[in-house]
Design a protein around this motif. Structure first.
Motif, PDB file in Angstrom:
ATOM      1  N   ASP A 177      -0.803   4.236  -6.174  1.00  0.00           N
ATOM      2  CA  ASP A 177      -0.351   4.199  -7.557  1.00  0.00           C
ATOM      3  C   ASP A 177      -1.489   4.616  -8.486  1.00  0.00           C
ATOM      4  N   SER A 178      -1.163   4.901  -9.742  1.00  0.00           N
ATOM      5  CA  SER A 178      -2.174   5.366 -10.683  1.00  0.00           C
ATOM      6  C   SER A 178      -2.164   4.497 -11.924  1.00  0.00           C
ATOM      7  N   ALA A 269       7.597  -2.924 -11.130  1.00  0.00           N
ATOM      8  CA  ALA A 269       8.281  -1.881 -11.899  1.00  0.00           C
ATOM      9  C   ALA A 269       9.278  -1.121 -11.026  1.00  0.00           C
ATOM     10  N   VAL A 270       8.890  -0.814  -9.789  1.00  0.00           N
ATOM     11  CA  VAL A 270       9.783  -0.109  -8.872  1.00  0.00           C
ATOM     12  C   VAL A 270      11.031  -0.947  -8.598  1.00  0.00           C
ATOM     13  N   VAL A 281      12.330   5.139  -7.190  1.00  0.00           N
ATOM     14  CA  VAL A 281      11.269   5.894  -7.854  1.00  0.00           C
ATOM     15  C   VAL A 281      10.967   7.140  -7.021  1.00  0.00           C
ATOM     16  N   ARG A 282      10.872   8.248  -7.684  1.00  0.00           N
ATOM     17  CA  ARG A 282      10.704   9.538  -7.005  1.00  0.00           C
ATOM     18  C   ARG A 282       9.439   9.539  -6.152  1.00  0.00           C
ATOM     19  N   ALA A 295       4.533  13.771  -3.937  1.00  0.00           N
ATOM     20  CA  ALA A 295       3.455  13.449  -2.996  1.00  0.00           C
ATOM     21  C   ALA A 295       3.176  11.955  -2.927  1.00  0.00           C
ATOM     22  N   ARG A 296       3.635  11.190  -3.906  1.00  0.00           N
ATOM     23  CA  ARG A 296       3.460   9.738  -3.918  1.00  0.00           C
ATOM     24  C   ARG A 296       4.595   9.157  -4.746  1.00  0.00           C
ATOM     25  N   ARG A 297       4.713   7.824  -4.778  1.00  0.00           N
ATOM     26  CA  ARG A 297       5.730   7.257  -5.659  1.00  0.00           C
ATOM     27  C   ARG A 297       5.220   7.368  -7.093  1.00  0.00           C
TER      28      ARG A 297
END
Length: 589
Positions: A177-178, A269-270, A281-282, A295-297
């Protein structure tokens, strides 16, 4: 479900499946079983999969890489644990179970109770019934947020010790996550309170959801660190943008999520998005590891407010992530990114091209000259083609919504300063939103028709910033003009000159681009080809020398080379170092 599948491929008789065709038998032979063990529920079982189904969703490049690495090899990480659990189990019933033989047939067996202290080992007794499958999904070791924190503080000159005594309490607690993350010593978690956390998530994963048990496990791991936990019922969701036009099969929502009180994480949040919006979530690998759409959620913690419970006079600490959103989320969420296009609008440049019926392809934003270094937006009739150059000095410029009434789709291409390496890297644009553009799509510029492909390659087939030069050719050429177009690409200069009656010779090192010249000529009603128009496949330096030796003469020689490239003889050249030589050779013609 298994019985239904059996009825689809054949008849079931006494537990043995018979098929009516050799093709179905071949497909059944590729069905494999994998032992699977769930540590959380302490349960084990089997999962059947078909190798052909998995290989079918891979690209040719991915399949080639897979075969190079030894082929498909799916064995669950917990196979050994499952086998041990099976071996140690004592069955006190005679329930039936399925056994798969080497030829793929299935037989019904009965479980037998093991004798305590028997001479034969449990593993040996069970070996025929539960064959060892040679497959294992190798799970690489995960990076640690705490190790990252220790390294960061050491670089700042304020090292910390005791990594095991630190815990990630809120925000981007998962390494993929970011955004913001709150890390705290375990013995100080009760000394602070998270007043608020804000997240941005891209929702739209083909209705594929991560199981609640997996998300709950991630959430509980964060909650185990201490601190007051958020109340999901008070959380708020706001839809920031919708990408639905032309995306009935794959709608995408950009949403803002706010947890007003207590510690929360990206997994909170997801889960909230799944519960309230009914979609995942994409890019969430846990929902579907094969059909991943990013490439990530795509979830980001963009803001957080934290208060001290021991120093009550201190003001709460309010933090916002910088940049506000990473590129992979911002491209969905920020349609204008707070920027305004001052030299025109998305209805056309200041010159009024949007109202010009003879031109429907032009450059909307021209990078640094419009105040957005590295950000180029080209319009091709109803489609936009965005090029974003990688680099520390580049910025993200404005981007319109599909709902402006003038746009059917948006393509996005990350570019490099050295364009010559993009072909080797097979960089291709991706459809960001909306409908796909048709292949060989006709566009009009100054009344001349050109054919472009937006999703095929890093090059669409025409460079829109050369519109004025093509207009000059169409105005100044005539039936007696002979034009040599070097580095012709798809021959846009040649087409413009030919519409005015000129004869043309198009020279390029890549035959696939030259093959697109004749269809464009024909789209403009130019059918006279032999003796009038020619295409030469080869190196420009070599052919300029050859044409000079033949005594060939032209009224116009066009030199529009790439900034750098590799010639036919593997010689790298550049405009900076070799343009003088090129001009000298062309001037002789």
């Amino acid at each position: 479900q298994q019985q239904q599948q059996q009825q689809e491929v054949g008849e079931v008789s006494e537990g043995v499946t018979t098929t009516s065709s050799s093709a179905t038998a071949k497909k059944s032979s590729n069905v494999k079983r994998v032992k699977a063990y769930d540590e959380e529920t302490d349960e084990f079982g089997y999962v059947e999969y078909n190798e052909d189904d998995i290989l079918a969703v891979l690209t040719p490049e991915e399949r080639a890489q897979l075969m190079k690495e030894g082929g498909l090899n799916l064995v669950d990480d917990f196979a050994d644990v499952a086998k041990g659990a099976l071996a140690g189990a004592e069955y006190d019933d005679e329930d039936e179970y399925d056994e798969f033989s080497d030829d793929g047939s299935k037989k019904r067996k009965k479980k037998k109770k093991m004798n305590d202290g028997g001479s034969s080992s449990p593993s040996a007794a069970l070996a025929p019934s539960f064959p060892r499958m040679q497959a294992n999904i190798d799970t690489p070791s995960r990076p640690s947020l705490v190790n990252w924190l220790k390294q960061l503080k050491a670089e700042e000159g304020t090292p910390i010790k005791g990594g095991k005594n630190w815990v990630a309490l809120a925000g981007a607690t998962e390494i993929d996550d970011s955004g913001l993350v709150l890390l705290c010593p375990k013995d100080r978690t009760r000394a602070l309170h998270v007043d608020r956390c804000g997240y941005t998530a891209i929702v739209g994963n083909g209705k594929k959801l991560t199981s609640r048990s997996k998300l709950t496990k991630l959430i509980k791991a964060a909650e185990a660190g201490g601190g007051e936990v958020c109340d999901g019922s008070t959380a708020k969701i706001e839809i920031l943008a919708r990408l639905k036009k032309g995306r009935d099969v794959d709608p995408v929502l950009s949403v803002g999520v706010e947890f007003p009180d207590g510690s929360s994480t990206c997994s909170h949040a997801v889960l909230l998005c799944q519960d309230r919006l009914g979609d995942g979530v994409r890019g969430d690998e846990s929902a579907d590891p094969i059909d991943r759409r990013a490439a990530r959620r795509l979830v980001h913690c963009n803001s957080m407010t934290v208060s001290s419970l021991t120093c009550l006079d201190d003001e709460p600490v309010v933090l916002e992530s910088n940049p506000a959103l990473p590129d992979d989320i911002a491209i969905y969420a920020n349609r204008r990114d707070g920027a305004e296009f001052r030299k025109g609008s998305y209805l056309g440049r200041q010159s009024g091209l949007a109202q010009n019926k003879l031109t429907n392809a032009y450059r909307e934003i021209n990078g640094a000259s419009d105040g957005y270094p590295g950000w180029i937006v080209d319009r091709y009739d109803k489609w936009l083609f965005v090029q974003h150059e990688e680099g520390p000095m580049t910025v993200r410029g404005p981007l319109p919504s599909l709902h402006d009434g003038y746009t059917n789709g948006v393509y996005y291409l990350p570019t490099k300063v050295d364009r010559s390496v993009m072909g080797e890297a097979q960089v291709k644009p991706r459809l960001l939103e909306g409908q796909s553009a048709p292949a060989n799509m006709p566009i009009v510029e100054n009344g001349v028709t050109y054919l472009v492909n937006l999703g095929e390659s890093y090059s669409t087939g025409i460079f829109l910033d050369q519109r004025i030069q093509r207009a000059w050719l169409a105005e100044n050429c005539n039936d007696e003009t002979r034009v040599l177009n070097c580095f012709a690409h798809t021959g846009a200069f040649s087409v413009a000159a030919a519409t005015a009656g000129a004869s043309t010779v198009s020279l390029d090192l890549d035959k696939k681009w030259l093959d697109r010249i004749r269809p464009q000529m024909e789209a403009n009603g130019i059918t006279e080809w032999d003796g009038k128009h020619d295409c030469i496949y080869g190196d420009c330096f070599d052919w300029l020398a050859r044409l000079g030796k033949r005594g060939e003469q032209f009224d116009i020689v066009i030199l529009d080379p790439p900034s750098t490239s590799v010639g036919k003889k593997k010689r790298r050249w550049s405009v900076k170092n070799d343009m003088d030589e090129l001009v000298t050779m062309a001037a002789a013609l």
